[in-house]
Design an enzyme around this catalytic site. Structure first.
Site, PDB file in Angstrom:
ATOM      1  N   THR B 201       0.845  -1.238  -0.097  1.00 52.01           N
ATOM      2  CA  THR B 201       0.032  -0.061  -0.028  1.00 52.01           C
ATOM      3  C   THR B 201       0.623   1.259  -0.023  1.00 52.01           C
ATOM      4  O   THR B 201       1.593   1.521   0.817  1.00 52.01           O
ATOM      5  CB  THR B 201      -0.962   0.129   1.352  1.00 52.01           C
ATOM      6  OG1 THR B 201      -2.193   0.516   0.694  1.00 52.01           O
ATOM      7  CG2 THR B 201      -0.624   1.019   2.117  1.00 52.01           C
ATOM      8  N   GLU B 287      -9.244   9.930   0.304  1.00 53.67           N
ATOM      9  CA  GLU B 287      -9.631  11.182  -0.751  1.00 53.67           C
ATOM     10  C   GLU B 287     -11.182  11.521  -0.370  1.00 53.67           C
ATOM     11  O   GLU B 287     -12.196  10.682  -0.404  1.00 53.67           O
ATOM     12  CB  GLU B 287      -9.656  10.479  -2.205  1.00 53.67           C
ATOM     13  CG  GLU B 287      -8.374  11.002  -2.683  1.00 53.67           C
ATOM     14  CD  GLU B 287      -8.178  10.337  -4.191  1.00 53.67           C
ATOM     15  OE1 GLU B 287      -7.124  10.741  -4.843  1.00 53.67           O
ATOM     16  OE2 GLU B 287      -8.771   9.505  -4.638  1.00 53.67           O
ATOM     17  N   THR B 418      -6.184  16.542 -14.713  1.00 53.91           N
ATOM     18  CA  THR B 418      -6.015  18.031 -14.912  1.00 53.91           C
ATOM     19  C   THR B 418      -5.762  18.823 -13.849  1.00 53.91           C
ATOM     20  O   THR B 418      -5.771  18.472 -12.525  1.00 53.91           O
ATOM     21  CB  THR B 418      -7.194  18.645 -15.686  1.00 53.91           C
ATOM     22  OG1 THR B 418      -8.289  18.330 -14.921  1.00 53.91           O
ATOM     23  CG2 THR B 418      -7.264  17.806 -16.818  1.00 53.91           C
TER      24      THR B 418
END
Lengths: 418, 418
Positions: B201, B287, B418
């Site tokens: 990980t 996240e 992006t």
């Protein structure tokens, strides 16, 4: 626009009618208030054949099985694979309830009494929140109206009654011929969330007027479910309630299919057409989904390798997010291929993204190739995306279906119980 | 507030210093513009020991391995398990690139030339977007400044340099004694997304001044990674780049640990403290995460059963959404227990939700129990939630860590490139 594009097959016509497309099947659905709902969307339905059917089913592989799964399995065992009808409800899964089995049996009994058959001849499926006590009063109160309202075009009401977070009802039916006799297979499904391929998946009822032995019907269902519902992935959660049942009443009067051969193959193809289209509908209407994703893997050493890779790609949360964002982040596809439990040669792998918007190769020989971001954007703007993975290691191929991961998936599931 | 609550252990003190906490380790991190970034966040770092180290590592189990994984494995094999330092970068994973290995080797060579050692004595780890050509010019241009800036308190710059979508840097270090000598183990990690337990990980570097044989160091890392990083789940995507390396330079002058016994056990405990805290940090900063989830399973027949169930619960997208919504939808916990590849007896299962806001039992004997929604809401409002699952089938226990699934996870990953 949650409608899918259906492939056309020679010798098979799509028809209306869902679970009532086959001769001798009546259905009905109505609102009983299992859980209060101002829209009064139907929440209970009944599908009944005019005569006893050969009946088979596949069920969730989750070790925590809801009461209706226990009861349907028991009934199929008791009858040796026959049924007269099926009762289904949404708004309560009747799972993890101490009195669950008793309640599911009671529901079958209520339906059986009306139809005038044994309770064991009724199958049951239920869906909704897990661990909520199942109210039986709404059933007792409404069973007569449900039965009285059965009709040969009640399929739509039934299909609506099993919807949970589904935004559209799912029905597919086809017509074809066996021995010069007109045959039909039709079905309905409900899906949306808690869907993972290692299982039967979701609630599905398929009806047919073909004459086919129980043994061959089970064989057909097992083989088709492997390449349809079991290749569907929404969120990796395997439901406690998944049930896919097929009822065959023989009204088409074809020569009974009791072994392999041309007739069996045609039956399997018809079943595949129905079940693969419902699978795609379930994928496209996955919770919060804006896009249907299809991963076609070719060139696998074995079918198992190709399938494992197709499923792994379709299941990647990161890829699902990238597809939602229409971002050609193909590295995530390679990453998901890499952790699939499958054999492949990285240096052979090619990946192409396709849709009605065009086709863009993004990876060749296991490494990136230059591509136009503009062209990729055009491909990914479509609402059905094909991810073509060529392993160039053999001739096996497999397909898996899924959807993008969106804000709405989180929204729907962060407050599902209320 | 992404800080975790650290458990206190007798005989071990938390200290500052991260990878520089152990004697003889210098570090530095700086911005080189691997990918243009107006914030000028450091993207390249170097960790160097003043003398040669015993070095071991565990790597991703993904079959698609990034170039730095290939190169670090090769170097460890060439040296038989020693290293002088490690170079790491964010902003580019150097995975699925035809010239990847060449570039990773070149980075090691650049660092080695400065330090005055062989390139094989340098390990490498990289993280970022997969399949983007790795620019080598920023490295060549900045290697001298990176080397010149090495310092005994450069740990923070290094920890920041490996961050990707991480919102906070992750460093933990502890001090303890072996043979009356003061020893240190410290580490840094980066995580955030593409994290699944079946692997090493993420990127992690652990440094220690303990004297320990390569064999025992590998054994310690293997045993601790099994109950820390491998019990971490963010999104099920197993990265192509995961690397966890441990460097031991022996500066503490303890009697070299070359077999099992008291000293080895103490070393393992220290390593566990560092790695389990970094694991929790990675979970809490997953996240988009707003909450750290911890699933403690007790009463398992075997450790494997307990672990499989803990991981399955932590991995459920549906439960992760419910936790985000602070909705005590415990049926999803039962559902996830049911599809874990593990043995258990449903009728024995009890589930309790706990946090600083209290404790609420939601399930007993495999079925729901009445509970106060208000009390449950209070429990789930906290930012660290414990899901306690008692299987009452034996004495084995295991823990897995994860986080909730939120709008921000989707936002971050729908436009990552992006």
């Amino acid at each position: 626009m949650k409608e899918i594009k259906k492939i056309q097959y020679a010798g098979f016509s799509y028809i209306n009618g869902g679970v009532c497309a086959a001769k001798g099947f009546r259905a009905n659905g109505l609102y009983t208030g299992i859980k209060e709902n101002p829209t009064k969307k139907p929440d209970l339905c009944l599908v009944v054949s005019d005569q006893i059917c050969r009946a088979v089913a596949v069920f969730t592989q989750n070790k925590v099985q809801a009461a209706p799964v226990t009861v349907s399995k028991r009934h199929l065992q008791q009858t040796g694979g026959t049924a007269h009808g099926m009762i289904l409800n949404s708004k309560n899964a009747n799972a993890c309830n101490a009195d669950g089995v008793e309640k599911s049996e009671r529901m079958c009994q209520l339906a059986a009494e009306k139809i005038g058959v044994d309770a064991a001849e009724i199958l049951i499926a239920q869906t909704g929140v897990i661990g909520q006590i199942m109210p039986i009063k709404p059933m007792e109160k409404n069973i007569d109206a449900l039965y009285q309202g059965l009709s040969y075009d009640g399929n739509e009401k039934a299909a609506i009654a099993i919807m949970t977070t589904d935004t559209v009802k799912k029905e597919v039916a086809v017509e074809f011929q066996l021995d010069g006799k007109i045959c039909h297979i039709g079905g309905m499904g409900k899906g949306s969330g808690m869907i993972c391929p290692n299982m039967a998946t979701t609630l599905n009822v398929i009806t047919t007027d073909c004459a086919i032995s129980t043994e061959m019907l089970q064989k057909a269902l097992d083989s088709v479910v492997k390449v349809t519902y079991n290749c569907l992935y929404i969120d990796g959660d395997q439901s406690t309630n998944d049930t896919c049942a097929v009822l065959a009443n023989g009204f088409a009067e074809n020569v009974e299919i009791d072994g392999e051969g041309e007739a069996y193959d045609k039956f399997c193809q018809a079943l595949f057409i129905v079940m693969s289209n419902i699978t795609k509908m379930l994928a496209k209407d996955g919770e919060g989904a804006t896009k249907l994703l299809e991963c076609n893997v070719t060139g696998g050493k074995t079918w198992e390798d190709a399938l494992a890779i197709a499923k792994s790609v379709i299941a990647s949360d990161l890829l699902k997010c990238a597809m939602f964002g229409e971002d050609a982040n193909w590295g995530r596809i390679l990453c998901a291929i890499g952790y699939a439990p499958a054999e492949f040669t990285l240096e052979h792998v090619a990946v192409t993204l396709e849709s009605s918007g065009g086709s863009v190769k993004v990876c060749e020989n296991g490494a990136g190739v230059a591509f136009s971001e503009e062209a990729a954007k055009k491909v990914l703007e479509a609402d059905e995306i094909q991810i073509q993975v060529d392993l160039a290691d053999g001739t096996a191929k497999a397909t898996a279906w899924g959807c993008d991961l969106t804000y709405d998936y989180v929204k729907i599931n962060s407050d599902y119980r209320t």
